[in-house]
Design a protein around this motif. Sequence first.
Motif, mmCIF file in Angstrom:
data_model
loop_
_atom_site.group_PDB
_atom_site.id
_atom_site.type_symbol
_atom_site.label_atom_id
_atom_site.label_comp_id
_atom_site.label_asym_id
_atom_site.label_seq_id
_atom_site.Cartn_x
_atom_site.Cartn_y
_atom_site.Cartn_z
ATOM 1 N N SER A 139 34.457 66.534 67.823
ATOM 2 C CA SER A 139 33.852 65.438 67.058
ATOM 3 C C SER A 139 32.328 65.468 67.039
ATOM 4 O O SER A 139 31.716 64.749 66.249
ATOM 5 N N SER A 140 31.703 66.292 67.863
ATOM 6 C CA SER A 140 30.241 66.239 67.972
ATOM 7 C C SER A 140 29.554 66.912 66.781
ATOM 8 O O SER A 140 30.113 67.780 66.112
ATOM 9 N N MET A 141 28.321 66.495 66.534
ATOM 10 C CA MET A 141 27.471 67.109 65.525
ATOM 11 C C MET A 141 26.849 68.383 66.092
ATOM 12 O O MET A 141 27.064 68.722 67.255
ATOM 13 N N LEU A 151 30.378 60.595 58.418
ATOM 14 C CA LEU A 151 30.167 60.318 59.841
ATOM 15 C C LEU A 151 31.478 60.057 60.582
ATOM 16 O O LEU A 151 31.514 60.117 61.816
ATOM 17 N N LEU A 152 32.551 59.768 59.838
ATOM 18 C CA LEU A 152 33.859 59.599 60.481
ATOM 19 C C LEU A 152 34.299 60.875 61.204
ATOM 20 O O LEU A 152 35.074 60.820 62.162
ATOM 21 N N ASN A 153 33.809 62.028 60.728
ATOM 22 C CA ASN A 153 34.147 63.293 61.397
ATOM 23 C C ASN A 153 33.603 63.349 62.820
ATOM 24 O O ASN A 153 34.045 64.170 63.626
ATOM 25 N N HIS A 154 32.638 62.478 63.121
ATOM 26 C CA HIS A 154 31.980 62.503 64.428
ATOM 27 C C HIS A 154 32.269 61.244 65.248
ATOM 28 O O HIS A 154 31.619 60.996 66.258
ATOM 29 N N LEU A 155 33.268 60.471 64.804
ATOM 30 C CA LEU A 155 33.648 59.237 65.498
ATOM 31 C C LEU A 155 34.761 59.500 66.498
ATOM 32 O O LEU A 155 35.810 60.043 66.144
ATOM 33 N N MET A 156 34.540 59.100 67.744
ATOM 34 C CA MET A 156 35.557 59.211 68.790
ATOM 35 C C MET A 156 35.949 57.795 69.216
ATOM 36 O O MET A 156 35.088 56.991 69.574
ATOM 37 N N VAL A 157 37.249 57.502 69.194
ATOM 38 C CA VAL A 157 37.749 56.170 69.535
ATOM 39 C C VAL A 157 38.334 56.198 70.941
ATOM 40 O O VAL A 157 39.273 56.957 71.219
#
Length: 662
Positions: free
Chosen positions: A75-77, A114-120
């Motif tokens: 998930s990180s950039m 930015l959803l590609n880099h979101l961790m829940v």
Amino acid sequence: MVYKAVGLEFMREYNRISLVRVGVLFLVVLLACLVLYNNPLPKSYVFYQDKNTIGNAFEVIIINKNPLDTILENSSMEDKTVIITNLNDAWAEPNSIFDLFLESFRIGNDTERLLNHLMVICLDEMAYNRCLALHPHCYRLHIEGFNFTTSNAFFMSPAYLEIVWRKIEFLATVLEKGYNFVFSDTDVMWLRDPFPRFYPDADIQVSCDSYFGDSTNVHNLANTGFSYVKSNNRTIQFYKFWNESRERFPTLHDQRVFDKIKYDPFIRKSIGLKMRFHDTDIFGGFCNPSKDLNLGMIKKSELDIILEKASTEDKTVIFTNLNDAWAEPNSIFDVFLESFRIGNNTQKLLNHLVVICLDEKAYNRCLASHPHCYRLRIEGFNFTSDAFFMTPHYLEIVWRKIEFLATVLEKGFSFVFTDTDIMWLGDPFSQFDPDADIQTSCDMFFGNSSSINNLPNTGFNYAKSNNRTIQFYKFWYNSRETYPNLHDQDAFKKIINDSFINEIGLKLGFLNTAYFGGFCQPSRDLRLVRTMHANCCVGLQRKINDLHILLDDWRKFMSLDPSMQQNASWSIPQYCRSKIEFLATIIEKGYNFVFLEWRKYMSLDRSTQSNASRSIRKQCRSAFSALELRYSTKKNSHEGKLEIVNPHLFGKVKPWTTIKRT
């Protein structure tokens, strides 16, 4: 028969070997299955053929990878930044907060990616399953002894406190793994990309319930439900300190504890943490909503980036402007930079200097010698040659400068503007009046820092960013139309008498030439000097010659024993003072005020003079002292003679050494 017997024996041996091979292969597969079945953690498997093995034998490498590491990597950039939120079953219900949160990314301006880099971070099994149905990066956080379902996570309950403090501990772990993060509560709607609005020099930056106009002010009311944190030793130490503070404040939640510890000396003095607070105009909320919905759409410009890089902690920048004539090798710009390097505690200020370049040659020359160069483009003008005084080019430069500085104030940055022919020999900030909005240097200073009768020189001024200064700079720029034949400085002298100044409550100050001197009125005590200006001098080469002499004087002064420094003096101006216009300018600008006030006093009879306004007498005496003048009158006569006490300052120009007026 013999051959047939041998053949049968060979076939039996081959079958036995084949059975052994099959048995070995079966055992290997069985062993692999047992390992997979008994290990509860997910695995990554790498099968590869070992070049050193014989035949079809394969080596199986089993790599145990922590699920958190896997999700962070996925998930990180590129710069190892992740966006993190947390979730329990109550907020994960269909049509609840989590759905709205994800929807904000989809409808926001340039936020869906930015959803590609979101961790829940999922705090219970129901939330985890719901997350998996909607989002690719879900992490199940297990905490023994707690079940974070709807029934028990009420505000300030033990389960609630455990959630918020476990979050701080978890985020500290993320930092230790080398990842930056944006933490966002799930009730924060993402409507625009926030990254261009983050401060590049801050370690930690948090949103606010109430913002008081200064991003460095620790009295802002922070809301840690949205924060951006860089991974470094300072932030790791801070998050551990924050988590450990739970024991000092056992009845408080994480945000209330943050409000306590942000004042702790450990934060700035011990670990040197740089903390910033977000403007609610950009990162708003129901407590303090954003007023301008378009504000967040503004992309970071080149100017924004340079201002942020060059500004001090209190958002102050030093500006000068430059065209190619002054940027030539061994010209004014080189002398200007040299003054910072040899000045008393001034070299550090070069880190905060932004050079406004008016043409491509000046810009390239600046880039070769200084880190902060800004190319200011003005359509229809080419500032490559020396812009002679009062030419259209000159007027365009000075008025465009005022417009540019108004923009800087609107961006929230205070500034010191300095002409490039001003030598920085001491740190000026200690001499600025903390109560004034705008302070300007003077060609002639008459002893009173608040008197508009001083003769200002706007080539050096300090302006704080606030509503009053923004209004004033716009008013100043608009006065170009009122006074079309005047340059900015002469227009300034006109408008400071305008009633508009009092209406907006602007506090204007004038800087004492004892500290901020120049060729018009040199500083007498070199121990007090902060800046020296090559004013009252026309011609680039004359300025350069005298400024070189000035810096030589300064080097000699700095080499003296402190006990001898009080006797040091300037040997300038030399090239500049050779012009009769130099002293004539002094007489015209400075003495008119003196005579005007003095004639008021002298027009009174003796008995009335003793009761005359103290302010008149005080101003005249201050002016005489500042100008190094002596006034004498004939007995029983109003005829007066004004003499220059120290002609060395102005050169030996006989027609002007004695002046008489009646």
